[in-house]
Design an enzyme around this catalytic site. Structure first.
Site, mmCIF file in Angstrom:
data_model
loop_
_atom_site.group_PDB
_atom_site.id
_atom_site.type_symbol
_atom_site.label_atom_id
_atom_site.label_comp_id
_atom_site.label_asym_id
_atom_site.label_seq_id
_atom_site.Cartn_x
_atom_site.Cartn_y
_atom_site.Cartn_z
ATOM 1 N N ALA A 167 0.836 -1.203 0.000
ATOM 2 C CA ALA A 167 0.000 0.000 0.000
ATOM 3 C C ALA A 167 0.867 1.248 0.000
ATOM 4 O O ALA A 167 2.025 1.218 0.436
ATOM 5 C CB ALA A 167 -0.933 0.002 1.220
ATOM 6 N N ASP A 168 0.293 2.329 -0.474
ATOM 7 C CA ASP A 168 0.968 3.624 -0.423
ATOM 8 C C ASP A 168 -0.086 4.713 -0.250
ATOM 9 O O ASP A 168 -1.087 4.726 -0.965
ATOM 10 C CB ASP A 168 1.772 3.888 -1.695
ATOM 11 C CG ASP A 168 2.754 5.032 -1.499
ATOM 12 O OD1 ASP A 168 3.882 4.760 -1.052
ATOM 13 O OD2 ASP A 168 2.372 6.185 -1.758
ATOM 14 N N THR A 169 0.140 5.588 0.708
ATOM 15 C CA THR A 169 -0.788 6.677 0.991
ATOM 16 C C THR A 169 -0.143 8.006 0.617
ATOM 17 O O THR A 169 1.005 8.267 0.980
ATOM 18 C CB THR A 169 -1.177 6.687 2.484
ATOM 19 O OG1 THR A 169 -1.810 5.446 2.814
ATOM 20 C CG2 THR A 169 -2.145 7.835 2.784
ATOM 21 N N GLY B 144 -3.372 3.768 -2.256
ATOM 22 C CA GLY B 144 -3.362 2.740 -3.281
ATOM 23 C C GLY B 144 -2.986 1.409 -2.649
ATOM 24 O O GLY B 144 -2.134 1.361 -1.758
#
Length: 201
Positions: A71-73, A108
């Site tokens: 995940a990536d924020t 994401g």
């Protein structure tokens, strides 16, 4: 072979907390992955690209019974992406830009299995800050050291409690993982294996 193990490729204590509270057993697997992204990407595209890039780094080492979650924020003020601040000065600068305005948080997520099944998705939350004084911002940065957080803040921190006046979308997405979507997408991706994954102790 059924999927029986969920791997979380994240060093974020908030993502670990959310998966634990969701009731999904998981194991941590970490490696350094380049987080640069093409300049033409915008907003949700950036978060999804980075999540997929992180997952790709594990593709060759996944066992047949494993699914990995990456995940990536990111925080977006208009079209500008505000990633993790390099230092306290940049954190203060970011929060000064965010105060008194509404911005978007995108997380994401990529789910990947060893047989090549992959799902990439993102979730969006709109966050509004009340006007904050420089003294409030400096206090937060000094006390909470938010250098590991996109946009230089955690909604679960003091600044979220005193500064966030409106939130449209998932609160957990702002923390770093849209757990409602993770649950749904895992269930769809794994089918019958999902029951075994959830029930694993």
């Amino acid at each position: 072979m059924p999927i029986t193990h969920l791997l979380l490729a994240s060093n974020s204590p908030r993502r670990r907390q959310l998966l634990t509270e969701l009731g999904l057993p998981y194991e941590i697997r970490l490696k350094e992955v380049d987080e640069e992204f093409p300049p033409h990407l915008r907003r949700a595209e950036v978060a999804e690209f980075l999540a997929a890039r992180k997952a790709a780094a594990y593709r060759e080492e996944l066992a047949a019974n494993e699914v990995i979650l990456t995940a990536d924020t990111i925080v977006c003020l208009d079209e500008d992406v505000l990633n993790k601040p390099a230092d306290a000065a940049e954190a203060i600068q970011m929060l000064t830009r965010l105060q008194g305005r509404t911005h978007d948080v995108f997380t994401g997520v990529c789910l990947l299995t060893s047989d090549g099944r992959q799902v990439v998705f993102s979730d969006q939350t709109r966050v509004t800050f009340r006007p904050l004084s420089l003294a409030e911002i400096e206090f937060y940065v000094k006390k909470y050291q938010p250098l590991d957080k996109a946009g230089a803040y955690g909604a679960q921190d003091w600044i979220g409690m005193v500064g966030v006046t409106r939130l449209e979308g998932s609160y957990f997405n702002v923390m770093g993982l849209p757990v409602h979507r993770v649950w749904e997408e895992l269930e769809q991706l794994l089918g019958e294996d999902f029951v075994g994954l959830v029930g694993r102790k």
